[in-house]
Design an enzyme around this catalytic site. Structure first.
Site, PDB file in Angstrom:
ATOM      1  N   ARG A  86      -6.052   4.776  24.925  1.00  0.00           N
ATOM      2  CA  ARG A  86      -6.011   3.339  24.659  1.00  0.00           C
ATOM      3  C   ARG A  86      -5.511   3.075  23.243  1.00  0.00           C
ATOM      4  NH1 ARG A  86     -10.800  -1.006  25.845  1.00  0.00           N
ATOM      5  NH2 ARG A  86      -9.918  -2.734  24.674  1.00  0.00           N
ATOM      6  N   ARG A  96      -5.632  -2.507  29.961  1.00  0.00           N
ATOM      7  CA  ARG A  96      -6.165  -1.355  29.248  1.00  0.00           C
ATOM      8  C   ARG A  96      -6.376  -0.167  30.165  1.00  0.00           C
ATOM      9  NH1 ARG A  96     -10.645  -4.581  27.758  1.00  0.00           N
ATOM     10  NH2 ARG A  96      -9.136  -5.769  26.578  1.00  0.00           N
ATOM     11  N   ASP A  99     -11.716   0.642  29.565  1.00  0.00           N
ATOM     12  CA  ASP A  99     -12.569  -0.289  28.820  1.00  0.00           C
ATOM     13  C   ASP A  99     -14.020   0.053  29.133  1.00  0.00           C
ATOM     14  OD1 ASP A  99     -13.134  -2.530  27.176  1.00  0.00           O
ATOM     15  OD2 ASP A  99     -13.379  -3.805  28.935  1.00  0.00           O
ATOM     16  N   ASP A 101     -17.764  -1.230  28.089  1.00  0.00           N
ATOM     17  CA  ASP A 101     -18.525  -2.272  27.399  1.00  0.00           C
ATOM     18  C   ASP A 101     -20.021  -2.027  27.573  1.00  0.00           C
ATOM     19  OD1 ASP A 101     -16.262  -3.628  26.557  1.00  0.00           O
ATOM     20  OD2 ASP A 101     -16.279  -5.031  28.232  1.00  0.00           O
TER      21      ASP A 101
HETATM   22  P1  ADP Z   1     -13.279  -6.811  25.737  1.00  0.00           P
HETATM   23  O1  ADP Z   1     -13.928  -5.610  26.354  1.00  0.00           O
HETATM   24  O2  ADP Z   1     -14.239  -7.943  25.482  1.00  0.00           O
HETATM   25  O3  ADP Z   1     -12.060  -7.263  26.467  1.00  0.00           O
HETATM   26  P2  ADP Z   1     -12.445  -4.987  23.672  1.00  0.00           P
HETATM   27  O4  ADP Z   1     -12.776  -3.872  24.602  1.00  0.00           O
HETATM   28  O5  ADP Z   1     -11.052  -5.056  23.143  1.00  0.00           O
HETATM   29  O6  ADP Z   1     -12.770  -6.402  24.301  1.00  0.00           O
HETATM   30  O7  ADP Z   1     -13.484  -4.918  22.484  1.00  0.00           O
HETATM   31  C1  ADP Z   1     -13.294  -5.641  21.351  1.00  0.00           C
HETATM   32  C2  ADP Z   1     -14.483  -5.443  20.411  1.00  0.00           C
HETATM   33  O8  ADP Z   1     -15.645  -5.919  21.033  1.00  0.00           O
HETATM   34  C3  ADP Z   1     -14.850  -4.022  20.053  1.00  0.00           C
HETATM   35  O9  ADP Z   1     -14.168  -3.580  18.924  1.00  0.00           O
HETATM   36  C4  ADP Z   1     -16.348  -4.112  19.762  1.00  0.00           C
HETATM   37  O10 ADP Z   1     -16.631  -4.017  18.383  1.00  0.00           O
HETATM   38  C5  ADP Z   1     -16.706  -5.499  20.240  1.00  0.00           C
HETATM   39  N1  ADP Z   1     -17.942  -5.596  21.011  1.00  0.00           N
HETATM   40  C6  ADP Z   1     -18.874  -6.553  20.820  1.00  0.00           C
HETATM   41  N2  ADP Z   1     -19.884  -6.422  21.671  1.00  0.00           N
HETATM   42  C7  ADP Z   1     -19.601  -5.351  22.445  1.00  0.00           C
HETATM   43  C8  ADP Z   1     -20.308  -4.711  23.522  1.00  0.00           C
HETATM   44  N3  ADP Z   1     -21.503  -5.164  23.961  1.00  0.00           N
HETATM   45  N4  ADP Z   1     -19.727  -3.627  24.099  1.00  0.00           N
HETATM   46  C9  ADP Z   1     -18.521  -3.181  23.661  1.00  0.00           C
HETATM   47  N5  ADP Z   1     -17.809  -3.736  22.651  1.00  0.00           N
HETATM   48  C10 ADP Z   1     -18.349  -4.815  22.039  1.00  0.00           C
HETATM   49 MG    MG Z   2     -14.380  -3.581  25.702  1.00  0.00          MG
END
Ligand code: ADP
Ligand code: MG
Length: 166
Positions: A86, A96, A99, A101
């Site tokens: 990524r 992506r 991902d 989260d």
């Molecule tokens: P999204 O998954 O929301 O589309 P990204 O994967 O690009 O966005 O993540 C962007 C930023 O989100 C990461 O750099 C991270 O610091 C932040 N972030 C905030 N909360 C979380 C969470 N609960 N899990 C993962 N990333 C998070």
């Molecule tokens: Mg994310």
């Protein structure tokens, strides 16, 4: 491992071999030496929601036991995402390879610049709620104080398509 925490992580991919990307990501989560997978949802094919002009995703949810604190865990998942290939995302919510989260971390509520837990959009996303309900529909959202099955029902007949992936 001492002091173990229960975490739910949403896994998604919409580039390349999406299923393989998700499976490798899940395997990598299990191989950090700090975490162990306890349960996994089915895989789903899901229509993109925030930025709609992109390919469908494959999504799943995993339940993990980890000795990492939330920020160490975020470091781990960012490393796994980068290892999967990524790059810095040109479009927020865009395509992506992988991902990961953090959806829930015990009952913790975190609102920092880098990390928001529970994930701030989880209760509006069928591609998160449907797979978490595969694992345990009775989990209570620590802020909304509602069960996951209730939050899923609240989405009603919106048109976020989430189809079981065979
Ligand atoms: P999204 O998954 O929301 O589309 P990204 O994967 O690009 O966005 O993540 C962007 C930023 O989100 C990461 O750099 C991270 O610091 C932040 N972030 C905030 N909360 C979380 C969470 N609960 N899990 C993962 N990333 C998070
Ligand atoms: Mg994310």
């Amino acid at each position: 491992m001492s002091d173990l925490h229960i975490v739910y992580i949403s896994v998604g991919s919409n580039i390349g071999d999406k299923l393989a990307n998700c499976q490798k990501g899940i395997q990598a989560l299990n191989e950090t030496g700090h975490s162990k997978i306890l349960a996994q949802s089915r895989f789903y094919a899901t229509e993109p929601v925030d930025f709609e002009d992109q390919d469908w995703f494959i999504n799943a949810m995993v339940k993990l036991e980890t000795s990492d604190d939330p920020f160490q865990l975020l470091d781990q998942i960012e490393l796994i995402e980068r290892t999967a290939g990524r790059k810095i995302d040109p479009v927020r919510f865009g395509p992506r390879i992988l991902d990961l989260d953090i959806i829930l971390y015990n009952d913790r509520i975190i609102n920092s610049e880098r990390l928001v837990i529970p994930h701030p959009r989880m209760h509006k996303r069928r591609f998160v709620l449907k797979p978490i309900c595969d694992i345990n529909p009775g989990i209570i959202h620590p802020v909304l104080k509602k069960e996951m099955r209730f939050l899923l029902e609240c989405l009603g007949n919106d048109n976020q398509k989430v189809l079981e992936y065979r």
